[in-house]
Design a protein around this motif. Sequence first.
Motif, PDB file in Angstrom:
ATOM      1  N   GLN A  12       0.824  -1.200   0.000  1.00  0.00           N
ATOM      2  CA  GLN A  12       0.000   0.000   0.000  1.00  0.00           C
ATOM      3  C   GLN A  12       0.861   1.254   0.000  1.00  0.00           C
ATOM      4  O   GLN A  12       0.579   2.225  -0.707  1.00  0.00           O
ATOM      5  CB  GLN A  12      -0.900   0.018   1.229  1.00  0.00           C
ATOM      6  CG  GLN A  12      -2.054  -0.958   1.218  1.00  0.00           C
ATOM      7  CD  GLN A  12      -2.867  -0.834   2.498  1.00  0.00           C
ATOM      8  OE1 GLN A  12      -2.450  -1.283   3.564  1.00  0.00           O
ATOM      9  NE2 GLN A  12      -4.014  -0.203   2.399  1.00  0.00           N
ATOM     10  N   SER A  13       1.916   1.223   0.806  1.00  0.00           N
ATOM     11  CA  SER A  13       2.779   2.395   0.935  1.00  0.00           C
ATOM     12  C   SER A  13       3.460   2.720  -0.385  1.00  0.00           C
ATOM     13  O   SER A  13       3.515   3.886  -0.800  1.00  0.00           O
ATOM     14  CB  SER A  13       3.831   2.144   2.023  1.00  0.00           C
ATOM     15  OG  SER A  13       3.210   1.867   3.256  1.00  0.00           O
ATOM     16  N   PHE A  14       3.990   1.694  -1.047  1.00  0.00           N
ATOM     17  CA  PHE A  14       4.672   1.954  -2.309  1.00  0.00           C
ATOM     18  C   PHE A  14       3.691   2.380  -3.395  1.00  0.00           C
ATOM     19  O   PHE A  14       4.045   3.175  -4.263  1.00  0.00           O
ATOM     20  CB  PHE A  14       5.473   0.730  -2.739  1.00  0.00           C
ATOM     21  CG  PHE A  14       6.799   0.626  -2.039  1.00  0.00           C
ATOM     22  CD1 PHE A  14       7.820   1.509  -2.347  1.00  0.00           C
ATOM     23  CD2 PHE A  14       7.018  -0.317  -1.057  1.00  0.00           C
ATOM     24  CE1 PHE A  14       9.039   1.435  -1.694  1.00  0.00           C
ATOM     25  CE2 PHE A  14       8.228  -0.397  -0.400  1.00  0.00           C
ATOM     26  CZ  PHE A  14       9.250   0.485  -0.723  1.00  0.00           C
ATOM     27  N   ARG A  32       4.660  10.272  -6.774  1.00  0.00           N
ATOM     28  CA  ARG A  32       5.695  10.498  -7.787  1.00  0.00           C
ATOM     29  C   ARG A  32       5.067  10.855  -9.129  1.00  0.00           C
ATOM     30  O   ARG A  32       5.504  11.798  -9.803  1.00  0.00           O
ATOM     31  CB  ARG A  32       6.558   9.253  -7.939  1.00  0.00           C
ATOM     32  CG  ARG A  32       7.730   9.425  -8.901  1.00  0.00           C
ATOM     33  CD  ARG A  32       8.417   8.117  -9.211  1.00  0.00           C
ATOM     34  NE  ARG A  32       7.568   7.259 -10.044  1.00  0.00           N
ATOM     35  CZ  ARG A  32       7.981   6.118 -10.573  1.00  0.00           C
ATOM     36  NH1 ARG A  32       9.214   5.682 -10.329  1.00  0.00           N
ATOM     37  NH2 ARG A  32       7.169   5.393 -11.319  1.00  0.00           N
ATOM     38  N   ASP A  33       4.029  10.106  -9.520  1.00  0.00           N
ATOM     39  CA  ASP A  33       3.367  10.371 -10.796  1.00  0.00           C
ATOM     40  C   ASP A  33       2.685  11.735 -10.808  1.00  0.00           C
ATOM     41  O   ASP A  33       2.495  12.323 -11.880  1.00  0.00           O
ATOM     42  CB  ASP A  33       2.344   9.266 -11.093  1.00  0.00           C
ATOM     43  CG  ASP A  33       3.005   7.910 -11.308  1.00  0.00           C
ATOM     44  OD1 ASP A  33       4.233   7.882 -11.576  1.00  0.00           O
ATOM     45  OD2 ASP A  33       2.297   6.880 -11.189  1.00  0.00           O
ATOM     46  N   ALA A  50      14.794   0.638  -8.379  1.00  0.00           N
ATOM     47  CA  ALA A  50      13.495   0.514  -9.029  1.00  0.00           C
ATOM     48  C   ALA A  50      12.653   1.775  -8.895  1.00  0.00           C
ATOM     49  O   ALA A  50      11.894   2.115  -9.808  1.00  0.00           O
ATOM     50  CB  ALA A  50      12.739  -0.677  -8.451  1.00  0.00           C
ATOM     51  N   LEU A  51      12.766   2.476  -7.782  1.00  0.00           N
ATOM     52  CA  LEU A  51      11.879   3.607  -7.494  1.00  0.00           C
ATOM     53  C   LEU A  51      12.484   4.949  -7.872  1.00  0.00           C
ATOM     54  O   LEU A  51      11.774   5.853  -8.308  1.00  0.00           O
ATOM     55  CB  LEU A  51      11.523   3.606  -6.003  1.00  0.00           C
ATOM     56  CG  LEU A  51      10.630   4.740  -5.492  1.00  0.00           C
ATOM     57  CD1 LEU A  51       9.248   4.626  -6.121  1.00  0.00           C
ATOM     58  CD2 LEU A  51      10.521   4.692  -3.975  1.00  0.00           C
ATOM     59  N   CYS A  52      13.795   5.091  -7.727  1.00  0.00           N
ATOM     60  CA  CYS A  52      14.426   6.409  -7.812  1.00  0.00           C
ATOM     61  C   CYS A  52      15.040   6.676  -9.184  1.00  0.00           C
ATOM     62  O   CYS A  52      15.425   5.749  -9.896  1.00  0.00           O
ATOM     63  CB  CYS A  52      15.504   6.544  -6.734  1.00  0.00           C
ATOM     64  SG  CYS A  52      14.896   6.224  -5.056  1.00  0.00           S
ATOM     65  N   LEU A  81       8.505  -3.873  -7.997  1.00  0.00           N
ATOM     66  CA  LEU A  81       9.018  -2.870  -7.064  1.00  0.00           C
ATOM     67  C   LEU A  81       8.983  -3.356  -5.628  1.00  0.00           C
ATOM     68  O   LEU A  81      10.013  -3.385  -4.947  1.00  0.00           O
ATOM     69  CB  LEU A  81       8.209  -1.575  -7.197  1.00  0.00           C
ATOM     70  CG  LEU A  81       8.568  -0.447  -6.234  1.00  0.00           C
ATOM     71  CD1 LEU A  81      10.018  -0.025  -6.429  1.00  0.00           C
ATOM     72  CD2 LEU A  81       7.633   0.744  -6.424  1.00  0.00           C
ATOM     73  N   HIS A  82       7.811  -3.756  -5.158  1.00  0.00           N
ATOM     74  CA  HIS A  82       7.676  -4.230  -3.779  1.00  0.00           C
ATOM     75  C   HIS A  82       7.899  -5.734  -3.719  1.00  0.00           C
ATOM     76  O   HIS A  82       7.297  -6.502  -4.470  1.00  0.00           O
ATOM     77  CB  HIS A  82       6.292  -3.892  -3.236  1.00  0.00           C
ATOM     78  CG  HIS A  82       5.924  -4.655  -2.003  1.00  0.00           C
ATOM     79  ND1 HIS A  82       6.699  -4.613  -0.853  1.00  0.00           N
ATOM     80  CD2 HIS A  82       4.889  -5.498  -1.742  1.00  0.00           C
ATOM     81  CE1 HIS A  82       6.142  -5.395   0.062  1.00  0.00           C
ATOM     82  NE2 HIS A  82       5.058  -5.941  -0.455  1.00  0.00           N
TER      83      HIS A  82
END
Length: 435
Positions: free
Chosen positions: A202-204, A211-212, A229-231, A393-394
């Motif tokens: 949920q957090s990601f 971010r979007d 993956a995120l940055c 990602l997660h």
Amino acid sequence: MSSNANVTSARQAPRQEAAPAIVLEGIGKTFRMYQRPVDRLFYQLPGLARFSRYQEIRGLHPLDLTIRRGEVVGLVGRNGAGKSTLLQLVCNTLPPTQGNLQVNGKIAALLELGAGFNPEFTGRENVYLSASIAGLTRREIDARFDSIAEFSGIGNFIDQPVKTYSSGMYVRLAFAVATSVSPDILVVDEALSVGDGAFARQSFDRIMALRDAGATILFCSHSLYQVEALCDRALWIEGGEVMADGKPSVVVPRYQQFLDAGAQQGRGVRDSAAEEITQQNRSSAPSGQAHLTGTQVWIDGSAEEHAEVESGVSTLDVDVSFASDPTLPCPTIAVTISTPDGRIVTSAGSWEDGAELERDAQGRGGLRLSFPHLSLLKGEYWVGAYLFCERGLHSYEWVDPVSSFMVRQQGVARGVVALPRRWQAIPASLQHEQA
């Protein structure tokens, strides 16, 4: 030492649309360790400061840093390297010793567990307190309270004192509040590691949504995979200094090499997740979650433990099965092959290779990954299996190592892999031209 730091905020000056989100100019932080409690008092009193005995420790060396709007910046580094100090300076919860700091936009921060909430207040009272400090009006908080409480998932504990909460309940509520205020800048410092798997997903999801939407995100994590993956930018901090600043694909491998050089420790014991899988009946997944139900490594059709592999001849197959909440998007699978000291030789993710996973109505499925004519050279190798969300990602769960195998080879080639190659003679005339 007197502080000559200057901190400004966009709310104190006209906001320029093209201005960066965060600007640090020569920002540094020095901490003092006093030998006696009275030395702290002496330092504060005019005329007695010279009698104070203390040692100065440089928490963060002076640095210049500009973070653009909409950037997602990951901070990596060992414990005590200065990452949290930098984030606290940005959030203005820690005053800098020197330099100038400018923050353009509203910050929502999830720093170390325990900061921001009054333990004597109930969860409901802390929601209103924290959200009002973040700039929301009473009416805005009323409109968002139900969604905050629902996201936190703490149920009736919302009206209990926060001091009775577990660490997981605390961070769920803190994250729900921090991300509900529509921040221009979100700062997350390792806090998400406290929550369970369902909450982490949920957090990601919410971080990705921010971010979007164009929010600037500072993300501190020991999970190097999540940083990549995120940055879209990574900072490696060591000893209070920025060792590298650039694309995660460049910074993260450099940091990993640094860790590998300092560790060099074997991994002869299975991960606890592997033991859990073998000991429990995990044929079904709880709501909002997914987990591994089985892993198996095959060498030329045999499931032997610690099998021998013929380099360039044998086929390695890795079977991974899972159970997931069927209402969630189908998870993805990754497999790694690594050396006993933890260095990953290669990895493969189903989402990157476009491999389609199928699952039944109960959310159960699986996938086989094959490495024909395995090109590894002689040595011992470990196989790891990972279960990720649909975006890769997660990480829901992993088993590393699943199994190990030993490669034997013909010839005396050195290294870890035999790459496809071709030799071609160069005519003498061409050699002269190249020289």
